[in-house]
Design a protein around this motif. Structure first.
Motif, PDB file in Angstrom:
ATOM      1  N   LEU A 164       0.829  -1.208   0.000  1.00 23.23           N
ATOM      2  CA  LEU A 164       0.000   0.000   0.000  1.00 23.23           C
ATOM      3  C   LEU A 164       0.865   1.261   0.000  1.00 23.23           C
ATOM      4  O   LEU A 164       0.527   2.249  -0.662  1.00 23.23           O
ATOM      5  CB  LEU A 164      -0.928  -0.010   1.210  1.00 23.23           C
ATOM      6  N   ALA A 165       1.975   1.229   0.731  1.00 23.27           N
ATOM      7  CA  ALA A 165       2.878   2.374   0.709  1.00 23.27           C
ATOM      8  C   ALA A 165       3.496   2.547  -0.671  1.00 23.27           C
ATOM      9  O   ALA A 165       3.562   3.657  -1.213  1.00 23.27           O
ATOM     10  CB  ALA A 165       3.973   2.201   1.763  1.00 23.27           C
ATOM     11  N   ALA A 166       3.943   1.451  -1.263  1.00 21.13           N
ATOM     12  CA  ALA A 166       4.549   1.522  -2.591  1.00 21.13           C
ATOM     13  C   ALA A 166       3.551   1.995  -3.638  1.00 21.13           C
ATOM     14  O   ALA A 166       3.925   2.686  -4.597  1.00 21.13           O
ATOM     15  CB  ALA A 166       5.109   0.153  -2.979  1.00 21.13           C
ATOM     16  N   ALA A 167       2.275   1.646  -3.466  1.00 21.58           N
ATOM     17  CA  ALA A 167       1.248   2.028  -4.427  1.00 21.58           C
ATOM     18  C   ALA A 167       0.877   3.498  -4.348  1.00 21.58           C
ATOM     19  O   ALA A 167       0.241   4.024  -5.258  1.00 21.58           O
ATOM     20  CB  ALA A 167      -0.005   1.175  -4.218  1.00 21.58           C
ATOM     21  N   GLY A 168       1.238   4.175  -3.247  1.00 25.25           N
ATOM     22  CA  GLY A 168       0.964   5.603  -3.148  1.00 25.25           C
ATOM     23  C   GLY A 168      -0.294   5.977  -2.406  1.00 25.25           C
ATOM     24  O   GLY A 168      -0.856   7.052  -2.647  1.00 25.25           O
ATOM     25  N   VAL A 169      -0.758   5.116  -1.477  1.00 20.31           N
ATOM     26  CA  VAL A 169      -1.880   5.513  -0.626  1.00 20.31           C
ATOM     27  C   VAL A 169      -1.447   6.739   0.176  1.00 20.31           C
ATOM     28  O   VAL A 169      -0.419   6.715   0.874  1.00 20.31           O
ATOM     29  CB  VAL A 169      -2.289   4.363   0.309  1.00 20.31           C
ATOM     30  N   GLY A 170      -2.203   7.812   0.099  1.00 16.94           N
ATOM     31  CA  GLY A 170      -1.760   9.093   0.632  1.00 16.94           C
ATOM     32  C   GLY A 170      -1.534   9.138   2.128  1.00 16.94           C
ATOM     33  O   GLY A 170      -0.649   9.842   2.618  1.00 16.94           O
ATOM     34  N   ARG A 171      -2.355   8.395   2.885  1.00 11.92           N
ATOM     35  CA  ARG A 171      -2.225   8.388   4.344  1.00 11.92           C
ATOM     36  C   ARG A 171      -2.397   6.958   4.830  1.00 11.92           C
ATOM     37  O   ARG A 171      -3.437   6.333   4.603  1.00 11.92           O
ATOM     38  CB  ARG A 171      -3.284   9.297   4.970  1.00 11.92           C
ATOM     39  N   LEU A 172      -1.358   6.440   5.471  1.00 11.53           N
ATOM     40  CA  LEU A 172      -1.401   5.117   6.081  1.00 11.53           C
ATOM     41  C   LEU A 172      -1.228   5.252   7.584  1.00 11.53           C
ATOM     42  O   LEU A 172      -0.314   5.959   8.047  1.00 11.53           O
ATOM     43  CB  LEU A 172      -0.275   4.228   5.541  1.00 11.53           C
ATOM     44  N   HIS A 173      -2.090   4.589   8.338  1.00  5.84           N
ATOM     45  CA  HIS A 173      -1.913   4.510   9.791  1.00  5.84           C
ATOM     46  C   HIS A 173      -1.773   3.036  10.134  1.00  5.84           C
ATOM     47  O   HIS A 173      -2.648   2.215   9.815  1.00  5.84           O
ATOM     48  CB  HIS A 173      -3.104   5.125  10.523  1.00  5.84           C
ATOM     49  N   LEU A 174      -0.659   2.672  10.771  1.00  4.69           N
ATOM     50  CA  LEU A 174      -0.307   1.286  11.055  1.00  4.69           C
ATOM     51  C   LEU A 174      -0.381   1.034  12.549  1.00  4.69           C
ATOM     52  O   LEU A 174       0.200   1.794  13.340  1.00  4.69           O
ATOM     53  CB  LEU A 174       1.110   0.987  10.550  1.00  4.69           C
ATOM     54  N   VAL A 175      -1.070  -0.047  12.929  1.00  2.00           N
ATOM     55  CA  VAL A 175      -1.283  -0.339  14.348  1.00  2.00           C
ATOM     56  C   VAL A 175      -0.890  -1.781  14.640  1.00  2.00           C
ATOM     57  O   VAL A 175      -1.344  -2.709  13.957  1.00  2.00           O
ATOM     58  CB  VAL A 175      -2.759  -0.111  14.738  1.00  2.00           C
ATOM     59  N   ASP A 176      -0.034  -1.961  15.655  1.00  2.00           N
ATOM     60  CA  ASP A 176       0.344  -3.310  16.094  1.00  2.00           C
ATOM     61  C   ASP A 176       0.909  -3.213  17.505  1.00  2.00           C
ATOM     62  O   ASP A 176       1.666  -2.272  17.807  1.00  2.00           O
ATOM     63  CB  ASP A 176       1.396  -3.908  15.153  1.00  2.00           C
ATOM     64  N   PRO A 177       0.588  -4.174  18.392  1.00  2.00           N
ATOM     65  CA  PRO A 177       1.066  -4.092  19.772  1.00  2.00           C
ATOM     66  C   PRO A 177       2.391  -4.801  20.026  1.00  2.00           C
ATOM     67  O   PRO A 177       2.957  -4.666  21.116  1.00  2.00           O
ATOM     68  CB  PRO A 177      -0.051  -4.790  20.550  1.00  2.00           C
ATOM     69  N   ASP A 178       2.909  -5.553  19.057  1.00  2.00           N
ATOM     70  CA  ASP A 178       3.981  -6.503  19.323  1.00  2.00           C
ATOM     71  C   ASP A 178       5.370  -5.950  19.017  1.00  2.00           C
ATOM     72  O   ASP A 178       5.528  -4.930  18.348  1.00  2.00           O
ATOM     73  CB  ASP A 178       3.772  -7.775  18.504  1.00  2.00           C
ATOM     74  N   VAL A 179       6.389  -6.687  19.507  1.00  2.00           N
ATOM     75  CA  VAL A 179       7.777  -6.428  19.152  1.00  2.00           C
ATOM     76  C   VAL A 179       8.248  -7.517  18.203  1.00  2.00           C
ATOM     77  O   VAL A 179       7.642  -8.584  18.096  1.00  2.00           O
ATOM     78  CB  VAL A 179       8.680  -6.379  20.404  1.00  2.00           C
ATOM     79  N   VAL A 180       9.346  -7.237  17.504  1.00  2.05           N
ATOM     80  CA  VAL A 180       9.886  -8.187  16.528  1.00  2.05           C
ATOM     81  C   VAL A 180      10.540  -9.350  17.269  1.00  2.05           C
ATOM     82  O   VAL A 180      11.374  -9.151  18.168  1.00  2.05           O
ATOM     83  CB  VAL A 180      10.909  -7.499  15.611  1.00  2.05           C
ATOM     84  N   GLU A 181      10.162 -10.581  16.871  1.00  2.00           N
ATOM     85  CA  GLU A 181      10.743 -11.789  17.441  1.00  2.00           C
ATOM     86  C   GLU A 181      11.439 -12.582  16.336  1.00  2.00           C
ATOM     87  O   GLU A 181      11.126 -12.442  15.149  1.00  2.00           O
ATOM     88  CB  GLU A 181       9.645 -12.646  18.079  1.00  2.00           C
TER      89      GLU A 181
END
Length: 353
Positions: free
Chosen positions: A150-167
């Protein structure tokens, strides 16, 4: 349209009985024209990007004196409205910079190919993407791929939500993270990576979990589409049900995808179609009912995320012939195992009936 020409991907073919086929049957956008007298074929031949619609109609009348001016004009207008013809002259699009036009030139070519709505300059789908606000909930196997696309496609506003850390166990499938990111919040890493993918869009993040339908309703406020890539709490009456009800109340579409071993499936729901709960009630077993079981590869997670992204883009650009209210996907162990499930609204459903 000033200087019409047939799209190169839709080059016409004439069959022995005079029928004209445009678009290619393999792509799902083919059209057939019964043309025993050769009028449509002649008009399409004249549409080479050097003539105006009036010139094409005049050439058609010269070749077929039996046609009236009104007849010739109707043939030309019908072909222009078919979606297989584009504007050959340089179309003005001041809302995009030259940098953006270069960045998204291949996207424009794609949308031109699959879009059967006549356009002024071919950038209309990209302009819709630029104006869009999309919420991505969950940045794991499905969500990391979807967010990147979606970012590469050019969506003007992205809001990303996630509670986790990278494992460490995330790294077999979650495209945004590396070994150097272990222990860092996924949302924080995703923001850094995606800003380097596309600095022309606005990206915001939130390290948070959704603990109920009210929290989800607050999150989607102000967004045009929800990409639901989180899997907890599971169904029945889990996060997909929350999304179904919250998005219906907000009047926005939502796309949910994931993997269940070799089954990769995506659901598309929203105004104008049966809701998630109605479609789910008609399916046994339920595609998408148990997303994110442990067995997954980068390929299966990538497929689910890219399918989610594709359906979000289809909802935003409106370049889609399928109304919401269905699951679709693939069973990776079966070359013929395509998933498509759609069921009508249940009588009395408060959401969609």
């Amino acid at each position: 349209m000033r200087l019409p020409r047939v799209k190169p991907e839709h080059a016409p073919h004439r069959l022995a009985d005079g029928t004209i086929r445009l678009g290619g049957a393999l792509y799902g956008i083919a059209s057939e024209i019964t043309d025993a007298d050769g009028w449509a074929w002649a008009a399409l031949t004249l549409m080479d990007g050097t003539r105006t619609p009036a010139d094409v109609a005049a050439g058609l009348r010269a070749a077929f004196p039996v046609l009236t001016g009104e007849d010739a004009g109707d043939i030309v207008e019908t072909l222009l409205a078919s979606g297989h013809v584009e504007e050959a002259g340089p179309g003005a699009c001041e809302q995009l910079s030259e940098r953006e036009k270069e960045r998204y030139s291949r996207s424009r070519d794609y949308f031109r190919w699959v879009d059967l709505t006549p356009r002024d300059h071919g950038w209309e789908p990209q302009l819709r993407l630029k104006a869009a606000r999309v919420l991505v909930l969950g940045l794991g196997g499905t969500g990391s791929h979807a967010a990147w696309s979606l970012a590469a496609a050019g969506v003007g506003r992205l809001h990303l939500v996630d509670p986790d850390v990278v494992e460490l166990s995330n790294l077999n499938r979650q495209i945004l993270y590396t070994e150097a990111d272990l222990g860092r919040p996924k949302a924080e890493v995703a923001l850094d990576r995606l800003r380097r993918v596309n600095s022309d869009i606005e990206i915001t993040v939130e390290t948070a979990s959704v603990d109920g339908p009210e929290a989800l309703a607050r999150l989607i406020d102000g967004f045009h589409v929800l990409a639901l890539c989180a899997d907890l709490p599971r169904e029945p009456y889990g996060i997909q049900t929350w999304a179904n009800r919250a998005c219906a109340a907000a009047g926005i579409p939502w796309v949910s995808g994931g993997y269940h071993g070799p089954l990769v499936s995506v659901g598309v729901f929203g105004p104008g179609g049966p809701c998630f709960e109605c479609v789910r009630a008609g399916i046994a077993p339920q595609p998408g009912g148990g997303y994110a079981w442990p067995g997954v590869t980068g390929a299966s997670a990538g497929l689910s995320g890219q399918l989610v992204a594709y359906d979000v883009l289809a909802q935003v650009t409106r370049v889609s012939s399928v109304p919401p209210g269905y699951f679709h996907g693939v069973t990776l162990l079966d070359p013929d195992g395509h998933v498509y499930a759609r069921h009508p609204s249940r009588d009395g459903c408060e959401i969609c009936s």
